[in-house]
Design a protein around this motif. Structure first.
Motif, PDB file in Angstrom:
ATOM      1  N   VAL A  50       0.837  -1.203   0.000  1.00 20.48           N
ATOM      2  CA  VAL A  50       0.000   0.000   0.000  1.00 20.48           C
ATOM      3  C   VAL A  50       0.874   1.255   0.000  1.00 20.48           C
ATOM      4  O   VAL A  50       0.645   2.187  -0.771  1.00 20.48           O
ATOM      5  N   ALA A  51       1.907   1.271   0.843  1.00 23.17           N
ATOM      6  CA  ALA A  51       2.806   2.429   0.914  1.00 23.17           C
ATOM      7  C   ALA A  51       3.499   2.660  -0.425  1.00 23.17           C
ATOM      8  O   ALA A  51       3.612   3.804  -0.881  1.00 23.17           O
ATOM      9  N   GLN A  52       3.939   1.597  -1.064  1.00 17.52           N
ATOM     10  CA  GLN A  52       4.623   1.737  -2.345  1.00 17.52           C
ATOM     11  C   GLN A  52       3.674   2.228  -3.434  1.00 17.52           C
ATOM     12  O   GLN A  52       4.037   3.090  -4.240  1.00 17.52           O
ATOM     13  N   LEU A  53       2.449   1.709  -3.463  1.00 22.04           N
ATOM     14  CA  LEU A  53       1.479   2.151  -4.462  1.00 22.04           C
ATOM     15  C   LEU A  53       1.101   3.618  -4.259  1.00 22.04           C
ATOM     16  O   LEU A  53       1.003   4.385  -5.223  1.00 22.04           O
ATOM     17  N   LEU A  54       0.882   4.020  -2.993  1.00 25.53           N
ATOM     18  CA  LEU A  54       0.518   5.404  -2.705  1.00 25.53           C
ATOM     19  C   LEU A  54       1.636   6.379  -3.063  1.00 25.53           C
ATOM     20  O   LEU A  54       1.375   7.503  -3.479  1.00 25.53           O
ATOM     21  N   SER A  55       2.868   5.954  -2.900  1.00 24.73           N
ATOM     22  CA  SER A  55       3.998   6.864  -3.096  1.00 24.73           C
ATOM     23  C   SER A  55       4.533   6.905  -4.529  1.00 24.73           C
ATOM     24  O   SER A  55       5.363   7.742  -4.845  1.00 24.73           O
ATOM     25  N   ASP A  56       4.039   6.042  -5.392  1.00 23.92           N
ATOM     26  CA  ASP A  56       4.531   5.989  -6.771  1.00 23.92           C
ATOM     27  C   ASP A  56       3.749   6.974  -7.643  1.00 23.92           C
ATOM     28  O   ASP A  56       2.551   6.785  -7.877  1.00 23.92           O
ATOM     29  N   PRO A  57       4.417   8.036  -8.152  1.00 19.49           N
ATOM     30  CA  PRO A  57       3.699   9.049  -8.942  1.00 19.49           C
ATOM     31  C   PRO A  57       3.097   8.488 -10.228  1.00 19.49           C
ATOM     32  O   PRO A  57       2.111   9.025 -10.733  1.00 19.49           O
ATOM     33  N   GLY A  58       3.646   7.403 -10.732  1.00 22.73           N
ATOM     34  CA  GLY A  58       3.105   6.798 -11.947  1.00 22.73           C
ATOM     35  C   GLY A  58       1.718   6.211 -11.749  1.00 22.73           C
ATOM     36  O   GLY A  58       0.957   6.056 -12.713  1.00 22.73           O
ATOM     37  N   HIS A  59       1.375   5.896 -10.501  1.00 19.63           N
ATOM     38  CA  HIS A  59       0.065   5.317 -10.217  1.00 19.63           C
ATOM     39  C   HIS A  59      -1.010   6.359  -9.912  1.00 19.63           C
ATOM     40  O   HIS A  59      -2.197   6.042  -9.934  1.00 19.63           O
ATOM     41  N   LEU A  60      -0.619   7.588  -9.606  1.00 25.26           N
ATOM     42  CA  LEU A  60      -1.593   8.611  -9.207  1.00 25.26           C
ATOM     43  C   LEU A  60      -2.783   8.745 -10.170  1.00 25.26           C
ATOM     44  O   LEU A  60      -3.931   8.758  -9.718  1.00 25.26           O
ATOM     45  N   PRO A  61      -2.567   8.825 -11.485  1.00 27.92           N
ATOM     46  CA  PRO A  61      -3.722   8.998 -12.389  1.00 27.92           C
ATOM     47  C   PRO A  61      -4.679   7.809 -12.371  1.00 27.92           C
ATOM     48  O   PRO A  61      -5.836   7.940 -12.754  1.00 27.92           O
ATOM     49  N   MET A  62      -4.204   6.662 -11.901  1.00 27.46           N
ATOM     50  CA  MET A  62      -5.028   5.457 -11.907  1.00 27.46           C
ATOM     51  C   MET A  62      -6.063   5.446 -10.787  1.00 27.46           C
ATOM     52  O   MET A  62      -7.052   4.736 -10.886  1.00 27.46           O
ATOM     53  N   TRP A  63      -5.808   6.208  -9.722  1.00 27.80           N
ATOM     54  CA  TRP A  63      -6.762   6.193  -8.608  1.00 27.80           C
ATOM     55  C   TRP A  63      -7.173   7.573  -8.126  1.00 27.80           C
ATOM     56  O   TRP A  63      -8.184   7.699  -7.433  1.00 27.80           O
ATOM     57  N   LEU A  64      -6.441   8.623  -8.479  1.00 27.83           N
ATOM     58  CA  LEU A  64      -6.775   9.966  -8.024  1.00 27.83           C
ATOM     59  C   LEU A  64      -7.682  10.621  -9.074  1.00 27.83           C
ATOM     60  O   LEU A  64      -7.219  11.250 -10.025  1.00 27.83           O
ATOM     61  N   ARG A  65      -8.958  10.402  -8.906  1.00 27.69           N
ATOM     62  CA  ARG A  65      -9.986  10.855  -9.838  1.00 27.69           C
ATOM     63  C   ARG A  65      -9.865  12.357 -10.103  1.00 27.69           C
ATOM     64  O   ARG A  65      -9.774  13.148  -9.179  1.00 27.69           O
ATOM     65  N   GLY A  66      -9.849  12.728 -11.377  1.00 28.18           N
ATOM     66  CA  GLY A  66      -9.809  14.132 -11.761  1.00 28.18           C
ATOM     67  C   GLY A  66      -8.405  14.717 -11.863  1.00 28.18           C
ATOM     68  O   GLY A  66      -8.254  15.889 -12.195  1.00 28.18           O
ATOM     69  N   LEU A  67      -7.378  13.912 -11.598  1.00 32.38           N
ATOM     70  CA  LEU A  67      -6.015  14.440 -11.666  1.00 32.38           C
ATOM     71  C   LEU A  67      -5.652  14.810 -13.100  1.00 32.38           C
ATOM     72  O   LEU A  67      -5.776  14.003 -14.015  1.00 32.38           O
ATOM     73  N   VAL A  68      -5.217  16.050 -13.269  1.00 33.43           N
ATOM     74  CA  VAL A  68      -4.749  16.533 -14.567  1.00 33.43           C
ATOM     75  C   VAL A  68      -3.227  16.583 -14.558  1.00 33.43           C
ATOM     76  O   VAL A  68      -2.579  16.108 -15.489  1.00 33.43           O
ATOM     77  N   VAL A  69      -2.657  17.153 -13.496  1.00 30.26           N
ATOM     78  CA  VAL A  69      -1.201  17.316 -13.376  1.00 30.26           C
ATOM     79  C   VAL A  69      -0.787  17.117 -11.925  1.00 30.26           C
ATOM     80  O   VAL A  69      -1.469  17.585 -11.015  1.00 30.26           O
ATOM     81  N   HIS A  70       0.313  16.429 -11.736  1.00 22.56           N
ATOM     82  CA  HIS A  70       0.989  16.371 -10.433  1.00 22.56           C
ATOM     83  C   HIS A  70       2.475  16.322 -10.761  1.00 22.56           C
ATOM     84  O   HIS A  70       3.022  15.267 -11.058  1.00 22.56           O
ATOM     85  N   GLU A  71       3.116  17.506 -10.734  1.00 17.97           N
ATOM     86  CA  GLU A  71       4.511  17.575 -11.148  1.00 17.97           C
ATOM     87  C   GLU A  71       5.343  18.345 -10.129  1.00 17.97           C
ATOM     88  O   GLU A  71       4.945  19.423  -9.687  1.00 17.97           O
TER      89      GLU A  71
END
Length: 163
Positions: free
Chosen positions: A16-37
């Protein structure tokens, strides 16, 4: 305004910690994410500031996220009994949010994710939103947690469900 939400995830604490901290996974679960840079620093590390843009309906919200805590720093082989902490501050137009995330192993393949949130509002419009619709913020936090749970447990990508 303050609230805490929690959810059990049927995955190990380390996973869980690894999935939450991996920026490559953010668009897969963070609904509405356009940019996180990252603006400066390395994604997820203390002191890193990032530009975040979320789309809600036809509106976009832009903010700056600053990571204020990540313990342990190394998320590989997390020692037994360790609580993982991720903390951040998000500042956007008329709003400040402090989020404190805790991941606790409650079994070999079960993790409790607790998210403590505090919001402060500036300006008439945001104060009005915070006063009239406080449940909206809690509901959004729970939606993000449910989306992450579906991603972590079943590999579901929120982008597949969007129009």
């Amino acid at each position: 305004m303050k609230y805490t939400v929690s959810m059990e995830i049927a995955q190990s604490q380390e996973r869980v910690a690894q999935l939450l901290s991996d920026p490559g996974h953010l668009p897969m679960w963070l609904r509405g994410l356009v940019v996180h840079e990252p603006i400066d620093g390395a994604h997820g590390h203390v002191g890193t500031r990032s530009r975040v843009v979320l789309r809600m309906g036809k509106q976009e919200f832009e903010a700056t996220e600053t990571v204020t805590r990540r313990e342990p720093v190394d998320l590989q082989a997390i020692p037994s009994g360790t609580v993982v902490h991720f903390e951040r501050e998000i500042v956007g137009n008329g709003m400040w949010n402090g989020a404190r995330e805790r991941l606790s192993a409650i079994g070999p393949e079960t993790t409790l994710w607790e998210s403590e949130n505090e919001y402060r509002f500036d300006g008439v419009v945001m104060r009005l939103v915070g006063t009239l619709m406080p449940g909206m913020f809690r509901k959004q936090s729970l939606q993000h947690m449910r989306d992450f749970k579906s991603f972590a447990e079943q590999g579901k990508d929120v982008r597949d469900a969007q129009d």
